[in-house]
Design a protein around this motif. Structure first.
Motif, PDB file in Angstrom:
ATOM      1  N   ALA A  63       0.946  -1.231   0.028  1.00  0.00           N
ATOM      2  CA  ALA A  63       0.179  -0.134  -0.200  1.00  0.00           C
ATOM      3  C   ALA A  63       0.899   1.246   0.071  1.00  0.00           C
ATOM      4  O   ALA A  63       0.664   2.232  -0.668  1.00  0.00           O
ATOM      5  CB  ALA A  63      -1.060   0.020   1.305  1.00  0.00           C
ATOM      6  N   LYS A  64       1.939   1.232   0.678  1.00  0.00           N
ATOM      7  CA  LYS A  64       2.820   2.365   0.706  1.00  0.00           C
ATOM      8  C   LYS A  64       3.579   2.617  -0.509  1.00  0.00           C
ATOM      9  O   LYS A  64       3.724   3.585  -1.102  1.00  0.00           O
ATOM     10  CB  LYS A  64       3.754   2.134   1.808  1.00  0.00           C
ATOM     11  N   ALA A  65       3.968   1.367  -1.315  1.00  0.00           N
ATOM     12  CA  ALA A  65       4.335   1.345  -2.603  1.00  0.00           C
ATOM     13  C   ALA A  65       3.447   2.011  -3.591  1.00  0.00           C
ATOM     14  O   ALA A  65       3.818   2.964  -4.279  1.00  0.00           O
ATOM     15  CB  ALA A  65       4.892   0.155  -3.001  1.00  0.00           C
ATOM     16  N   LEU A  66       2.127   1.799  -3.483  1.00  0.00           N
ATOM     17  CA  LEU A  66       1.209   2.519  -4.285  1.00  0.00           C
ATOM     18  C   LEU A  66       0.893   3.798  -3.996  1.00  0.00           C
ATOM     19  O   LEU A  66       0.939   4.724  -4.971  1.00  0.00           O
ATOM     20  CB  LEU A  66      -0.134   1.781  -4.414  1.00  0.00           C
ATOM     21  N   TYR A  67       1.174   4.233  -2.886  1.00  0.00           N
ATOM     22  CA  TYR A  67       0.934   5.870  -2.532  1.00  0.00           C
ATOM     23  C   TYR A  67       2.005   6.439  -3.122  1.00  0.00           C
ATOM     24  O   TYR A  67       2.164   7.693  -3.601  1.00  0.00           O
ATOM     25  CB  TYR A  67       0.817   5.789  -0.982  1.00  0.00           C
ATOM     26  N   ASP A  68       3.424   5.852  -2.998  1.00  0.00           N
ATOM     27  CA  ASP A  68       4.738   6.663  -3.172  1.00  0.00           C
ATOM     28  C   ASP A  68       4.756   6.564  -5.017  1.00  0.00           C
ATOM     29  O   ASP A  68       5.116   7.578  -5.569  1.00  0.00           O
ATOM     30  CB  ASP A  68       5.781   5.713  -3.036  1.00  0.00           C
ATOM     31  N   ALA A  69       3.878   5.566  -5.680  1.00  0.00           N
ATOM     32  CA  ALA A  69       3.794   5.757  -7.032  1.00  0.00           C
ATOM     33  C   ALA A  69       2.911   6.621  -7.679  1.00  0.00           C
ATOM     34  O   ALA A  69       2.808   6.868  -8.777  1.00  0.00           O
ATOM     35  CB  ALA A  69       3.711   4.259  -7.718  1.00  0.00           C
ATOM     36  N   GLY A  70       1.932   7.076  -6.677  1.00  0.00           N
ATOM     37  CA  GLY A  70       0.929   8.000  -7.344  1.00  0.00           C
ATOM     38  C   GLY A  70       0.908   9.287  -6.432  1.00  0.00           C
ATOM     39  O   GLY A  70       1.260  10.487  -6.795  1.00  0.00           O
ATOM     40  N   ALA A 118      -6.811  -6.127   1.444  1.00  0.00           N
ATOM     41  CA  ALA A 118      -5.877  -5.932   2.533  1.00  0.00           C
ATOM     42  C   ALA A 118      -5.337  -4.684   2.099  1.00  0.00           C
ATOM     43  O   ALA A 118      -4.950  -3.887   2.881  1.00  0.00           O
ATOM     44  CB  ALA A 118      -5.222  -6.776   2.980  1.00  0.00           C
ATOM     45  N   ILE A 119      -4.737  -4.725   1.033  1.00  0.00           N
ATOM     46  CA  ILE A 119      -3.944  -3.644   0.400  1.00  0.00           C
ATOM     47  C   ILE A 119      -4.617  -2.136   0.402  1.00  0.00           C
ATOM     48  O   ILE A 119      -4.278  -1.130   0.606  1.00  0.00           O
ATOM     49  CB  ILE A 119      -3.404  -3.760  -1.079  1.00  0.00           C
ATOM     50  N   PHE A 120      -5.932  -2.421   0.012  1.00  0.00           N
ATOM     51  CA  PHE A 120      -6.872  -1.172  -0.147  1.00  0.00           C
ATOM     52  C   PHE A 120      -7.035  -0.702   1.195  1.00  0.00           C
ATOM     53  O   PHE A 120      -7.129   0.451   1.412  1.00  0.00           O
ATOM     54  CB  PHE A 120      -8.231  -1.700  -0.881  1.00  0.00           C
ATOM     55  N   GLN A 121      -7.357  -1.494   2.221  1.00  0.00           N
ATOM     56  CA  GLN A 121      -7.419  -1.189   3.702  1.00  0.00           C
ATOM     57  C   GLN A 121      -6.219  -0.215   4.138  1.00  0.00           C
ATOM     58  O   GLN A 121      -6.539   0.578   4.838  1.00  0.00           O
ATOM     59  CB  GLN A 121      -7.893  -2.400   4.218  1.00  0.00           C
ATOM     60  N   GLU A 122      -5.028  -0.939   4.015  1.00  0.00           N
ATOM     61  CA  GLU A 122      -4.033  -0.373   4.263  1.00  0.00           C
ATOM     62  C   GLU A 122      -3.786   1.090   3.687  1.00  0.00           C
ATOM     63  O   GLU A 122      -3.138   2.195   4.115  1.00  0.00           O
ATOM     64  CB  GLU A 122      -2.745  -1.366   4.252  1.00  0.00           C
ATOM     65  N   TYR A 123      -3.954   1.253   2.303  1.00  0.00           N
ATOM     66  CA  TYR A 123      -3.866   2.426   1.557  1.00  0.00           C
ATOM     67  C   TYR A 123      -4.909   3.512   2.248  1.00  0.00           C
ATOM     68  O   TYR A 123      -4.349   4.730   2.311  1.00  0.00           O
ATOM     69  CB  TYR A 123      -4.060   1.872   0.406  1.00  0.00           C
TER      70      TYR A 123
END
Length: 583
Positions: free
Chosen positions: A440-447, A472-477
């Motif tokens: 989730a942190k990787a997706l946040y950093d990529a967007g 689970a990734i969406f919840q953490e995001y």
């Protein structure tokens, strides 16, 4: 036998080459064996007991107990020895020796081993002659014990040897002491099986000879019938545990036809179309034949057969129809029907993967591309369904689906569709929460955390992670970003790539909910008949019950009511039948 003159002088005969025997003296001497060198005279021999009047023939292992020495009864005088030698063509210097090795056979031996030392007298039989060694006895053959000690057997298992003839060995049978009558066991039938595992009996103190003999099984233990394995009776149905796991079906029984193996139906038994009972493919073939006979056709009868039978039952009807009438049912129905009813019936008679392959080909054929169809089918199918679709596309159109998508799409949308088409999504239902937070942190950093967007990071995770892991990734995001994943995708992406990624996130939450939205869109406004047929036919035996529930939950309406309002005539009848609203 040759006549022999018992008064002939001398009485002796040629004892054989290499023998040290002297010639026998004249006939006025005592009958029997001549005196030997360094041996006692004839008068010093012990008296020889005479056999009984009617001796029983010797039996294997238990000869008649009537004499301490059987040799004297065989050759009482020299004339008898000569006659026996002539009869058997054996050298006479071997007559009278009865030398046996210690027995290891199942029956006891009463003759001990003679002492080969010349200074020690032998324990049984006559002593060896000068210059002669101890003859080697013939190998003994294990024989089952006789039924009675010293009595004829109840059922003979071997040819009896008369007492006045020679057996196969040149040496007479071993004399056996008679067993006391108290130890006689009852006769056992000869057909009784012998067991090899028996406990050797202890030495009988009443029998003087058994103390020095090797322990051998007695008739009562060695002749016991072999145990017959018992087969447990079959368990009654009342004793079976109905909640137990059923036994595995053999591979031969579990084998199905190729068309059945390709079909992906009833995964969770949540479809609205199930097996019809009672089912008779012959009767259904007759009904369909009658419905298409003459001018026009009975659409109502055809529609009822089509929506009330399961996919596998329809395949049986097709084969039975061709067997009975020699005609192809799909082609005949295509000629009799028309419009949307024809399209729906044609889809019902095909494999689900063939229906999807046909829809994908239709979406890319001609001018332009219907991207929404590509997104719906590719994003909502699992790994096996995608593999079946690619195979059906190649089989039906002789084309490669991946190449067609590559030529009909472009950019990140094309690469994302091809990644999804590989069918490499994880099917592991467990969730790694630590990994979910990291990704989730990787997706946040990529967007959201940067200027611009790294689409590759989104494509990589959305194409390969399992649906539980994606949730689970969406919840953490949502914990680290003020936007949800769908909102961030709308902010960071655009066009068909955005629609495709939103379709994946929707399927990760609930595939039935996504398809309910697609069905609602197809039924409202201008009706998209192809989309209605595609969704209803492909999911009627998979999860249509869940789609109907999500439809009611999201839009507050029953899908059957919407169909009743938007569709008409026979097309409405067959769609309602597939939705479970039977007439």
């Amino acid at each position: 036998m040759n006549n022999y003159n018992y008064n002939q002088q001398p009485l002796g005969f040629n004892p054989g080459t290499g023998s040290n025997y002297p010639m026998y003296p004249s006939s006025n001497q005592q009958p029997g064996y001549p005196p030997q060198t360094n041996m006692p005279t004839a008068n010093q021999y012990p008296p020889q007991p005479q056999p009984p009047a009617n001796p029983y023939p010797p039996q294997p292992g238990y000869p008649p107990a009537h004499a301490q020495s059987h040799n004297a009864g065989w050759f009482g005088n020299a004339a008898t020895a000569v006659m026996a030698a002539n009869a058997f063509h054996k050298p006479t210097h071997g007559v009278g020796f009865n030398v046996m090795q210690p027995q290891s056979t199942p029956y006891p031996s009463a003759m001990p081993v003679p002492n080969p030392s010349p200074t020690t007298p032998a324990m049984g039989g006559y002593p060896p002659q000068p210059g002669m060694g101890i003859p080697t006895p013939a190998p003994s053959v294990p024989m089952p014990p006789s039924s009675l000690a010293g009595m004829p057997p109840a059922a003979s298992t071997a040819m009896p040897v008369p007492s006045n003839t020679s057996p196969s060995s040149p040496y007479p049978a071993n004399p056996m002491p008679a067993a006391p009558m108290s130890s006689v066991q009852p006769a056992v039938n000869a057909s009784t099986a012998y067991t090899t595992a028996s406990v050797p009996p202890a030495a009988n103190p009443s029998h003087p000879h058994t103390a020095s003999l090797p322990s051998t099984p007695s008739p009562s233990t060695s002749m016991a019938p072999a145990p017959v394995p018992t087969v447990p009776p079959p368990a009654k149905e009342s004793n079976l545990n109905r909640n137990s796991v059923p036994p595995q079906v053999p591979a031969q029984v579990a084998t199905v036809t190729s068309s059945m193996a390709k079909t992906k139906i009833s995964k969770a038994n949540r479809g609205t179309v199930k097996d019809y009972s009672p089912f008779s493919p012959e009767a259904d073939a007759e009904i369909l034949k009658k419905a298409m006979k003459g001018f026009g056709c009975d659409e109502k009868a055809i529609i009822f057969i089509m929506y009330s039978r399961s996919h596998l039952q329809r395949q049986q009807i097709i084969r039975t129809f061709k067997t009975l009438f020699g005609k192809d049912l799909p082609k005949m129905l295509k000629n009799e029907l028309s419009g949307k009813v024809e399209d729906t019936v044609a889809a019902l008679l095909k494999e689900p993967a063939e229906v999807d392959a046909q829809e994908l080909r239709k979406a890319m054929k001609g001018l332009g591309t219907t991207e929404s169809t590509l997104i719906e089918i590719i994003c909502s199918r699992d790994n096996q369904e995608l593999a079946d679709i690619k195979a059906a596309f190649k089989r039906e159109f002789d084309r490669d689906l991946e190449k067609d998508i590559h030529s009909e799409t472009s950019g990140h949308f094309r690469s994302f569709l091809i990644s999804l088409l590989q069918g490499h999504r994880s099917e592991d239902q467990t969730v790694n929460q630590a990994q979910a937070a990291k990704e989730a942190k990787a997706l946040y950093d990529a967007g959201e955390a940067r200027w611009g967007t790294d689409e590759s990071q989104f494509k990589k995770l959305l194409a390969v992670r399992s649906y539980p892991q994606l949730r689970a990734i969406f919840q953490e995001y949502a914990k680290i970003c003020k936007y949800t994943m769908d909102e961030s995708i709308k902010r960071e992406m655009s066009g068909d790539l955005m629609k495709c990624m939103l379709a994946v996130t929707a399927c990760a939450q609930s595939v039935p909910a996504y398809l309910a939205q697609r069905l609602h869109k197809a039924l409202t406004g201008g009706v998209d008949s192809n989309a209605v047929i595609r969704i209803v036919v492909s999911r009627s035996e998979v999860d249509m019950e869940d789609i109907k529930a999500e439809f009611l939950k999201i839009f507050g309406k029953r899908v059957e009511d919407v169909v009743q309002d938007k569709l008409s005539s026979s097309f409405k009848r067959i769609i309602l039948g597939l939705l479970g609203a039977r007439e």
